[in-house]
Design a protein around this motif. Sequence first.
Motif, PDB file in Angstrom:
ATOM      1  N   ILE C  47       8.759   8.211  -1.265  1.00 30.25           N
ATOM      2  CA  ILE C  47       8.058   7.329  -2.200  1.00 30.25           C
ATOM      3  C   ILE C  47       7.922   8.030  -3.542  1.00 30.25           C
ATOM      4  O   ILE C  47       8.366   9.158  -3.710  1.00 30.25           O
ATOM      5  CB  ILE C  47       6.673   6.915  -1.651  1.00 30.25           C
ATOM      6  CG1 ILE C  47       5.830   8.151  -1.393  1.00 30.25           C
ATOM      7  CG2 ILE C  47       6.814   6.090  -0.411  1.00 30.25           C
ATOM      8  CD1 ILE C  47       4.420   7.827  -0.979  1.00 30.25           C
ATOM      9  N   LEU C 218      -6.594   4.792  14.331  1.00 34.23           N
ATOM     10  CA  LEU C 218      -7.711   5.437  13.638  1.00 34.23           C
ATOM     11  C   LEU C 218      -7.318   6.834  13.181  1.00 34.23           C
ATOM     12  O   LEU C 218      -7.631   7.250  12.065  1.00 34.23           O
ATOM     13  CB  LEU C 218      -8.928   5.522  14.557  1.00 34.23           C
ATOM     14  CG  LEU C 218      -9.806   4.287  14.612  1.00 34.23           C
ATOM     15  CD1 LEU C 218     -10.895   4.471  15.649  1.00 34.23           C
ATOM     16  CD2 LEU C 218     -10.421   3.999  13.263  1.00 34.23           C
ATOM     17  N   ALA C 219      -6.626   7.556  14.040  1.00 31.69           N
ATOM     18  CA  ALA C 219      -6.228   8.909  13.683  1.00 31.69           C
ATOM     19  C   ALA C 219      -5.294   8.899  12.478  1.00 31.69           C
ATOM     20  O   ALA C 219      -5.340   9.794  11.635  1.00 31.69           O
ATOM     21  CB  ALA C 219      -5.559   9.585  14.866  1.00 31.69           C
ATOM     22  N   TYR C 220      -4.451   7.876  12.392  1.00 31.98           N
ATOM     23  CA  TYR C 220      -3.526   7.786  11.268  1.00 31.98           C
ATOM     24  C   TYR C 220      -4.161   7.127  10.053  1.00 31.98           C
ATOM     25  O   TYR C 220      -3.510   6.906   9.048  1.00 31.98           O
ATOM     26  CB  TYR C 220      -2.259   7.027  11.678  1.00 31.98           C
ATOM     27  CG  TYR C 220      -1.208   7.931  12.275  1.00 31.98           C
ATOM     28  CD1 TYR C 220      -0.270   8.566  11.468  1.00 31.98           C
ATOM     29  CD2 TYR C 220      -1.182   8.176  13.635  1.00 31.98           C
ATOM     30  CE1 TYR C 220       0.671   9.409  12.008  1.00 31.98           C
ATOM     31  CE2 TYR C 220      -0.243   9.024  14.179  1.00 31.98           C
ATOM     32  CZ  TYR C 220       0.687   9.635  13.365  1.00 31.98           C
ATOM     33  OH  TYR C 220       1.612  10.474  13.902  1.00 31.98           O
ATOM     34  N   GLY C 221      -5.418   6.759  10.185  1.00 34.55           N
ATOM     35  CA  GLY C 221      -6.136   6.242   9.030  1.00 34.55           C
ATOM     36  C   GLY C 221      -5.825   4.800   8.692  1.00 34.55           C
ATOM     37  O   GLY C 221      -6.060   4.363   7.584  1.00 34.55           O
ATOM     38  N   LEU C 222      -5.289   4.042   9.649  1.00 33.72           N
ATOM     39  CA  LEU C 222      -5.044   2.620   9.387  1.00 33.72           C
ATOM     40  C   LEU C 222      -6.372   1.897   9.189  1.00 33.72           C
ATOM     41  O   LEU C 222      -7.348   2.175   9.876  1.00 33.72           O
ATOM     42  CB  LEU C 222      -4.318   1.958  10.560  1.00 33.72           C
ATOM     43  CG  LEU C 222      -2.834   2.185  10.744  1.00 33.72           C
ATOM     44  CD1 LEU C 222      -2.312   1.198  11.774  1.00 33.72           C
ATOM     45  CD2 LEU C 222      -2.080   2.030   9.465  1.00 33.72           C
ATOM     46  N   THR C 223      -6.400   0.996   8.234  1.00 31.62           N
ATOM     47  CA  THR C 223      -7.602   0.222   8.018  1.00 31.62           C
ATOM     48  C   THR C 223      -7.221  -1.229   7.780  1.00 31.62           C
ATOM     49  O   THR C 223      -6.041  -1.572   7.742  1.00 31.62           O
ATOM     50  CB  THR C 223      -8.372   0.730   6.782  1.00 31.62           C
ATOM     51  OG1 THR C 223      -7.467   0.871   5.708  1.00 31.62           O
ATOM     52  CG2 THR C 223      -9.077   2.030   7.065  1.00 31.62           C
ATOM     53  N   ILE C 315      -9.005  -0.383   3.565  1.00 35.93           N
ATOM     54  CA  ILE C 315     -10.144   0.120   2.800  1.00 35.93           C
ATOM     55  C   ILE C 315      -9.648   0.766   1.516  1.00 35.93           C
ATOM     56  O   ILE C 315      -8.819   1.676   1.518  1.00 35.93           O
ATOM     57  CB  ILE C 315     -10.966   1.103   3.637  1.00 35.93           C
ATOM     58  CG1 ILE C 315     -11.679   0.333   4.757  1.00 35.93           C
ATOM     59  CG2 ILE C 315     -11.987   1.810   2.759  1.00 35.93           C
ATOM     60  CD1 ILE C 315     -12.461   1.189   5.685  1.00 35.93           C
ATOM     61  N   HIS C 334      -8.097   5.788  -3.529  1.00 34.42           N
ATOM     62  CA  HIS C 334      -7.591   5.828  -2.161  1.00 34.42           C
ATOM     63  C   HIS C 334      -6.986   4.460  -1.850  1.00 34.42           C
ATOM     64  O   HIS C 334      -7.701   3.515  -1.548  1.00 34.42           O
ATOM     65  CB  HIS C 334      -8.729   6.149  -1.196  1.00 34.42           C
ATOM     66  CG  HIS C 334      -8.303   6.173   0.232  1.00 34.42           C
ATOM     67  ND1 HIS C 334      -7.804   7.297   0.834  1.00 34.42           N
ATOM     68  CD2 HIS C 334      -8.282   5.203   1.170  1.00 34.42           C
ATOM     69  CE1 HIS C 334      -7.507   7.016   2.087  1.00 34.42           C
ATOM     70  NE2 HIS C 334      -7.780   5.749   2.324  1.00 34.42           N
ATOM     71  N   PHE C 338      -1.012   3.326   0.871  1.00 38.47           N
ATOM     72  CA  PHE C 338      -0.495   4.688   0.913  1.00 38.47           C
ATOM     73  C   PHE C 338      -0.665   5.290   2.307  1.00 38.47           C
ATOM     74  O   PHE C 338       0.269   5.850   2.881  1.00 38.47           O
ATOM     75  CB  PHE C 338      -1.234   5.524  -0.140  1.00 38.47           C
ATOM     76  CG  PHE C 338      -0.803   6.953  -0.209  1.00 38.47           C
ATOM     77  CD1 PHE C 338       0.472   7.281  -0.628  1.00 38.47           C
ATOM     78  CD2 PHE C 338      -1.671   7.984   0.126  1.00 38.47           C
ATOM     79  CE1 PHE C 338       0.874   8.604  -0.707  1.00 38.47           C
ATOM     80  CE2 PHE C 338      -1.271   9.303   0.052  1.00 38.47           C
ATOM     81  CZ  PHE C 338       0.002   9.615  -0.367  1.00 38.47           C
ATOM     82  N   VAL C 339      -1.872   5.129   2.851  1.00 38.61           N
ATOM     83  CA  VAL C 339      -2.143   5.695   4.165  1.00 38.61           C
ATOM     84  C   VAL C 339      -1.441   4.882   5.250  1.00 38.61           C
ATOM     85  O   VAL C 339      -0.865   5.437   6.184  1.00 38.61           O
ATOM     86  CB  VAL C 339      -3.654   5.754   4.408  1.00 38.61           C
ATOM     87  CG1 VAL C 339      -3.964   6.427   5.718  1.00 38.61           C
ATOM     88  CG2 VAL C 339      -4.334   6.477   3.274  1.00 38.61           C
ATOM     89  N   GLY C 342       1.941   5.855   5.483  1.00 36.02           N
ATOM     90  CA  GLY C 342       2.053   7.155   6.137  1.00 36.02           C
ATOM     91  C   GLY C 342       2.144   7.037   7.645  1.00 36.02           C
ATOM     92  O   GLY C 342       2.694   7.911   8.318  1.00 36.02           O
ATOM     93  N   VAL C 370       0.863   2.303  -3.411  1.00 42.26           N
ATOM     94  CA  VAL C 370       1.344   3.498  -2.719  1.00 42.26           C
ATOM     95  C   VAL C 370       1.597   4.606  -3.738  1.00 42.26           C
ATOM     96  O   VAL C 370       1.183   5.752  -3.554  1.00 42.26           O
ATOM     97  CB  VAL C 370       2.635   3.179  -1.944  1.00 42.26           C
ATOM     98  CG1 VAL C 370       3.242   4.440  -1.383  1.00 42.26           C
ATOM     99  CG2 VAL C 370       2.343   2.195  -0.835  1.00 42.26           C
ATOM    100  N   ASP C 371       2.281   4.277  -4.811  1.00 45.94           N
ATOM    101  CA  ASP C 371       2.699   5.318  -5.742  1.00 45.94           C
ATOM    102  C   ASP C 371       1.685   5.571  -6.854  1.00 45.94           C
ATOM    103  O   ASP C 371       1.663   6.638  -7.434  1.00 45.94           O
ATOM    104  CB  ASP C 371       4.042   4.919  -6.369  1.00 45.94           C
ATOM    105  CG  ASP C 371       5.139   4.950  -5.337  1.00 45.94           C
ATOM    106  OD1 ASP C 371       4.928   5.564  -4.296  1.00 45.94           O
ATOM    107  OD2 ASP C 371       6.208   4.370  -5.584  1.00 45.94           O
TER     108      ASP C 371
END
Lengths: 154, 346, 372
Positions: C47, C218-223, C315, C334, C338-339, C342, C370-371
């Motif tokens: 990216i 959750l560990a990968y931060g998906l919201t 989020i 944030h 982006f997350v 990921g 993202v960028d």
Amino acid sequence: MGNTSDLIQKLQDLFPGLKGEEGGAMPGLVVPADRLTALMQELKEQRGFNFLADVTAVDYPEGDKERIEVVYHLMAVPAATELRVKVSLDRQHPEIASLTGLWPAAEVQEREVYDLMGVIFTGHPNLQRILCPDDFSGHPLRKDFQPAATEGGQ
Amino acid sequence: MENIFTDLAALINGFLAGAPPWLQTLAMGIVYLVGVLAFIFLNAIYLIYLERKISAYMQQRIGPNRLGPHGLLQSVADAVKLLGKEDIIPRGADKWVFIIASVIIFIPAVMVYAIIPFGKGMIPVDLNIGVFYFLAVASMTTIAILMGGWGANNKYALLGSMRAVAQMVSYEIPLTFSLLGVIMLAGSLQTSQIVAAQSNVWYILLQPLAFLIYFIAATAEVNRAPFDLVEGEQELIAGPYIEYTGMRYALFYLSEYANLVSVSALAVTLFLGGWQGPWLPSWLWFLIKVYIMIFIFMWLRWTFPRIRIDHLLSFNWKVLLPLSLANILVTGVGIKIYQLLTLGRW
Amino acid sequence: MLAVAKEDLYTQEIELNMGPQHPSTHGVYRALLTLDGEKVIKVENIIGYLHRGIEKLAEDRTYTQFIPYTARLDYLAGMLNNLGYVQAVEKLMGVAVPERAEYLRIIMAELSRIASHMIMVASMALDLSGWTAWFPPFRERERILDLFEMTCGSRITVSYMRIGGVAADIPDGFLPALEAFLNDLPGMIAEMNGLITGNEIFKARCQGVGKIDLETALAYGLTGPNLRACGLPFDLRKAKPYGIYDRFDFDIPTLSNGDSYDRFVIRLLEMEQSARIIRQAMAALPDGSVMAKVPRVLKPSPGEVYHQIEGAKGILGYYLVSDGSNKPYRLHIHGPSFVNLGALPRIAAGGNIQDFVVAIASIDIVLGEVDR
């Protein structure tokens, strides 16, 4: 915010050198760099802060307290309690343990901090530039970075 | 009206009355070829327009409407534009394979028209193995697509052509088997005889399952949605055609529509009574039926999402193939029972 | 019989660059796929093609001057980005917002969310070659953009929110047009359900594809909708209401499979809930001013704030550090995309190319965010 005071008190017993920051919109902790991983593990596994909301860094180049602060925001899901954790790093050689082992979500966010701020995350599986081109020099979010309309900031 | 084309052919033949027989055959062959080519080109150009209009109306749009009345000349303009475009051959491509593929793709697309009865007495070559000839020639398309995909030396093209081989080779089997039921009923591979045999009852009524299998397999054979995996715009960006430009691309495009017309024509010939029908001239009946088939193909294309490659293949081997085999068995038993009942013997 | 030993057969993995120009990457995103035949073994995200250094730019702009930049992050939900930023500054400064402005913010934010979800369902259908299903959402989204244009003169990059309120009151004719739109929305959703959600091929393509379980998510931060499709009813509008979200009655749709199909369906369900919120906000809309009295030059006292809102894609967080001057000392955004992006290598590995296309579409990324 009684609960937070309790929490900070308990954590201070466990982690000497930890400072609490209250009064703002969100309780905060300032922790010595070498205790970060242990603290995060404690927070994640024992204290319910199971979600890494954000990783970023702030550059303070001036004065006698020249430093880079890496700022972590944690959240308890689903209670939505928030907590800020800060680490101060030597500005010349900012180095901190990676949290990718605890949260895979840290992987891209730490890469971003490395790319833009130049913080080295030890133990990161793939610490490369993510937003800037690979041949870019410098870390653009540092305060002393001179933005220029040339390639690679030269 | 009925005999307009046959009269025309007779007229041309009349001019050659004094010529040696081989010249007559050759000249008539050329006349038929020109007729078929005109048919293909006109159809392709008009079908592109039709496809765009139909999709537009399905999607609450207007579609081409600028060039000519109701945008009728849009496709003509597009064709002219493609003719004028630069012919790019990528540096890494296998030059000759790449070039030849775009020509080869067009040959079977034209050749299959030889056995299509366009109307009463309007069949270019009345082969006694007509259906077999059609299937044999049509399968050559795969080779051309593979050549194009391989010659382009592009990973997307390669993946696309691999899909083409997997898909077209598999779907040829149920396609062929579904036609066997009709051939058993008609007792002939000759298309004119199959049409004649349907003068009382169309074979779609006797062989509904075979028609359905043929229709699905034919959709896959001509790479139309939901089986357009070969091009797979959203994944492979056009697959084997990715590096083709201008006229070479137009040839692929043209043969795609030519194939669409030919499989529809075969369906009409084998299942829908061919050119037979009351009041209207036979060739008009044929055209109407073909266009109804094509409309259904288009309807499908603009309604369904694309199927996945492994689903596509397992559907073929696990559903269509057993069904088509069962259909052959049932047809065979049915024919025997019918013979027993009507003739009193096996 | 061919006398070839199995180990003599040479097969090779190929690396395929998907993007930065590719119809299904939703912008200038590049995925480096390692393929075994059609099977995707490994995905690497590349990216940064749209990196504009917005965070650096913020350090050189006043607090108010930065507002237009926010709508250029997630440009499909500009209002929500506006909202997150101005609320962060308001939190930092302790500005109170007039009631009418709060309600207008809710209406605009939820309209923006609906518009963003419409893009997602439309483009996901399109990525599966469901061409016709592209049109109903876009037809209706056009009306949302018309409403935005009516109010603030801009359709995408709205810059409507201000620190302390909103830029302009709604014009006459806004509420009837909004009402008409809300009345037609269920029809569009039904149209989508009839056209694509219930389609056998669509189901076969999406169900079980790009599956992720709740813990991993959750560990990968998906919201956002992506997390809620895994079965957790976690929505900041309910869990930690910001603005006046605590005054509305709405549900948090959740689904349990965590696959691409659920991620698609949940967007349609969330549209209905957003419409519910808007109806309530319309009914309760008070009269009054739309802008608080704020100083011309904003100089927040030194401090820091992290403000999170429920964006359209997950989020959305703004981290602001003030040194007492009229410009942010540091601003970090944030972005949920982006997350979420990921997590794509984890979500998409193991399927074939077609599954990969579905997986990208289903996590709904927007490259502006993202960028950054």
